[in-house]
Scaffold this active site. Sequence first.
Site, PDB file in Angstrom:
ATOM      1  N   ARG A 117       6.558   1.114   8.940  1.00  0.00           N
ATOM      2  CA  ARG A 117       7.006   2.312   8.232  1.00  0.00           C
ATOM      3  C   ARG A 117       6.775   3.567   9.066  1.00  0.00           C
ATOM      4  NH1 ARG A 117       8.842   4.113   2.966  1.00  0.00           N
ATOM      5  NH2 ARG A 117       9.070   1.959   2.281  1.00  0.00           N
TER       6      ARG A 117
ATOM      7  N   GLU B 269       5.167   9.133  -3.083  1.00  0.00           N
ATOM      8  CA  GLU B 269       4.749   9.362  -1.704  1.00  0.00           C
ATOM      9  C   GLU B 269       5.385  10.565  -0.998  1.00  0.00           C
ATOM     10  OE1 GLU B 269       5.893   5.237  -1.022  1.00  0.00           O
ATOM     11  OE2 GLU B 269       4.049   4.978   0.102  1.00  0.00           O
TER      12      GLU B 269
END
Lengths: 498, 780
Positions: free
Chosen positions: B327, B730
């Site tokens: 990620r 997030e």
Amino acid sequence: MTTPSESPVRRELRFLLNDRQIALSSVRPDQTLLDFLRLDQRLRGTKEGCAEGDCGACTVLVGRLDGDTISYETVNSCIRFVGSLDGCHVVTVEHLKRPDGSLHPVQQALVDHHGSQCGFCTPGFVMALYGLWMNDPHPTVEAIEKALQGNLCRCTGYEPIVKAALAISSYGSPEEDPLFQERSQVVAALRAIRDGRRVEVGEGQDRFIVPASADDLAAVLEELPGARIVAGSTDVGLWVTKFMRNIAPVVFIGGIDELRGISLDAEKRELTIGALTSYTDAKAVLAEHIPAFAQLIDRIGGEQVRNMGTIGGNIANGSPIGDTPPALIALNARLTLRKGATRRTIPLEDFFIAYGKQDRQPGEFVEAIHVPLPDADTHFAAWKVSKRRDEDISALLGAFAMKLGDDGAVQSIRIAYGGMAATPKRAKAVEAALQGKPWTEETVEAALSAYDADFTPISDMRASAEYRMLAAKNLLRRFHLHTTQGTTPLTVTRYEAA
Amino acid sequence: MNRHTVAEITANKIRGGVGEGRTHDSAHKHVTGEAIYIDDMPEPAGTLHAYLGLSTVAHGKIVAMDLSEVEAAPGVVAVLTARDIPGMNDISATGANDEPILADSLVQFLGQPIFAVVAETREQARRACQKAKVEYEELPAIIEPEQADPVNPRLVTKPMVLRRGDARAAIEKAPRRLTGRMNVGGQDHFYLEGHIALAVPGEDMDVLVYSSTQHPSEVQHMVAHALGVPSHAVTIEVRRMGGGFGGKETQANMFATVAAIAAKKLNRPVKIRPDRDDDMTATGKRHDFIIDYDVGFDDEGRILGADFTYAARCGYAADLSGAVTDRALFHCDNTYFYPAVHAAAKPLYTNTVSNTAFRGFGGPQGIVGAERVIEEIAYALGKDPLEIRKLNFYGTTDRNVTPHHQTVEDNIIHRIVEELEADCRYRERREEIAAFNAKSPIVKRGIALTPVKFGISFTATQYNQAGALVHVYTDGSVHLNHGGTEMGQGLNQKVAQVVAEEFQIDIDRVKITATTTGKVPNTSATAASSGSDLNGMAALNAARQIKNRLIDFASEKHGVPKDQIVFLPNRVRIGNQEVGFNDLIREAYMARVQLSAAGFYKTPKIHWDREKGEGHPFYYFAYGAACSEVSVDTLTGEYLVERVDILHDVGRSLNPALDKGQVEGGFVQGMGWLTTEELVWDEKGRLMTHAPSTYKIPLASDRPKVFNVKLAEWSQNAEPTVYRSKAVGEPPFVLGISVLHAISDAVASVAGHRICPRLDAPATPERVLMAVERLRVAAR
């Protein structure tokens, strides 16, 4: 109040918990209030977040008699010992909801402003804000932030909590609060508990004593010179919760009113601070006489720690990173120690001998600190440097007291630092390099090399030696600018008035 | 809450529908202390307490372990070691088989659990742990990532590489080029409720575990493996957590398995709760990274080629480090188009605790690297970093392919940044700050506006599925269950709003129930911001199934075409008549209509080929931007966040109040990561910042003095997500980067903005002061 038939020693600890009286004839010296609430009383609204007095999830109110009334203060129940609660009123979050099930103003404000997310820290915030609102129903943002320095929230970012705090009084006033309305009954109940007797619970080594007075304390310590003296327990609490150290036998002295408070000798221009004066109480008086010192106190711990912790304890535990000793040493404070009926008074700086070693004899206790008030022409400043501005332990702390002569030269100067050595320590070489010199940038710059003679700081998780040294020198530069410059800002400030 | 109230059958709007800014469903219980966390539950009679014994060296063989004094300590009932584990001694989330529950003969970090004590009280168990005598043969330990072999470092998992175009050639041909390195620290989750599990043994092989976990299904599987029993014997329940932030995605496994093993062995309930210091020492954190960058650009500041290496301190085991470092690479672009790019990960083995998921999951670290490159280019060209940012933004119709070959189809960053820039008076304030700094020798101000684009979906495609279970009882009240977990984010409230909206009933008719593996199986972690997207859709699917049955029933019974049956607030219009919802339910029950349904959802459109580094791993992107202003004391490095303005995209919000809470809270947490939150290990591998006294998360007095947060109300998800909303957990965390850049801007002012401060994170006062010194020397 002692009747002749009664023993001078009470073998039972008594206090109020919400609306009930608690009497304990068997309780360990190291029993924390939090475990007592959660495990014995099954009052589980109060949470454990850190067990070291740093997160505030365990916040409760403790009320103590204060003249004709009661002072309710927030404390960290995780590091407060039950044995220190004799004659107090403990109020937990369970006490707030109204009998009809409706919420307390503090609670409703938090709900309406989305002040909770995961909710685990929330009871602690409720109690912190409850304590604030009772004493200051219309607080400024600054007052709110100070009241919340000891409460961590990891979810909300605090904005909704502060907005809720600003709104509490629109939901109700403290005068309508049960703790206000029932105060006279509670005062009477606490007075009845405080029967003037020494309290002693437990046997042999595994016991604790709550002396009835300062004289009684002196007597207890003569009898038990090795006993652990515990006042605010903001340090000793961690010995138990973190290191599982055996602290018994313990003498809990926090309730001895004679050793609490500050008196001013106007003629000598000197403050005498009772050893058991809390940071909170000290701040109120210092704000009037030594404002720069008072500002420093706002940066010690959180509100709960300032309510519990004492000036005497901050000195007696001998930490190299205690925040008041450098300021007090710069101010040329003296310390009175007492053993039995004997007292001696020494310069505070002489009390700190080496790391973990102080000039205190077995059976001796710190009674008072004497602080000469700075003259109008004395420049005094104290600055703490830490990773996080509030509720952090000093990376270093510098304190400066200086008088200039009519010729603009340094007539006298005392500089002391915390965090730079194994004890709070004067920068004598630096002082010498400044003494008698014109108070100029050149003099200051020339004196900086003297720091190497005074200090060899360590590197640890709070700061590197290199940073400590550089920042220490820069505090002297700041002090110079502070005493010579006009209006440009010399430090970042969150509060305009500061 | 959920008191029985009479439904208003004439209302024109339900209470608690989609889009309403309802308070958190548990808010009343939070403020009264009545919300029950696992440690608050009444312990079943006979409950024992477990505590973990931790290793005291970072790397070593256990030569001898004498636990006789532990066993003899007061209250001790049993002491467990690796040999007492009936099944597999492993809790590795990805099946790497590298993460023992209790270390057997080898310890690989200081703080690794090696035995567990079970006693009558927690205190007895904790005290007994101190009596262990363990001898180690110490082995060389790699504590800091810099100690790893520079050529052939040991990795914990196979790293990913992304490439598009020929980055090397593009960089070499570019008119300008620069290289650099950035260190960005890790972060402890500091959930206020620490880890905890309570295991209650049942008959046969059964065990019920109350676990503070974001991933009940994984805990279920781990407990089953550890006990050597089928998953059907294990039930995991979680009503709520006191915060998670990723720290309870895999890290709950340890505590749940130990509690379950002890409970089954002793046939008594067992609770385990570590002290905060042990929780912080023995559980994983956000990965710290060393980011190397090499970038070619033109004289305008347009990036032509970029090469990144993201090396992460992973700790001793893989855990989720593969996906986390993936990620990071997926976000090495942030909002910027790289015509040619190469990005590689280095998931480094270290003798430290195995790092894990944390809000953003590598994405923030990836973006920090991209923003550093922007900053470097700006200083190299003497331009405002915002200008360089805008110049490199992804286009909407061209220049819109990511390093992982996904076309950005929903780009709204131009509008977000333009609106925020105007709203917060960025240009004017930059001039005001320059004027202030010119007159202020000690205190310097700085400002920065940084954007975010964040990819939404689990990159492990199979996790993008969810289930829900909805029952309608005969009184018309609704029982809602789904696979997501509540950790404060308000997921349960949002999903309940979706169900209330679908049935058109007031939300107090919908009961939110504890997540349990017995009701909804094979769930994914509540992670990757996916909670509402996935579970909202699954619950909607369940409710719709029941609704369709009701429509079929009403149509048949009343002889009315289905399209004339409309669900109105708390009632249903059937042709010309209206029937209360509750009445319709009762009629349906009498007619034997099934009033329960299991819902399911899987995210469409996504696919990913990790070997090739190509695909469409993200269903969509969430966007936002923040502008921060700080003041910095150049004598001590202390600083203050003066003002922050945020404009953030949550699509069409299911609940704007909860979403705003996520944005504010995420921002402050992100700011903490990059400012005061510093993890420090000593040379022996001991974590020195293991409690709030030494590890400093933001306080109320650290939040921005002025804090303006807005949701982009005009935004709606381009994809057909639940009511066109977007994930929110997030992305706003990343906005904290604006504070780091504002501090950097203030530091740069001491050298006339001619030198990039290259400020590492966290930017503690110490790092800030040292950067000031560095720049002052360089500017001489």
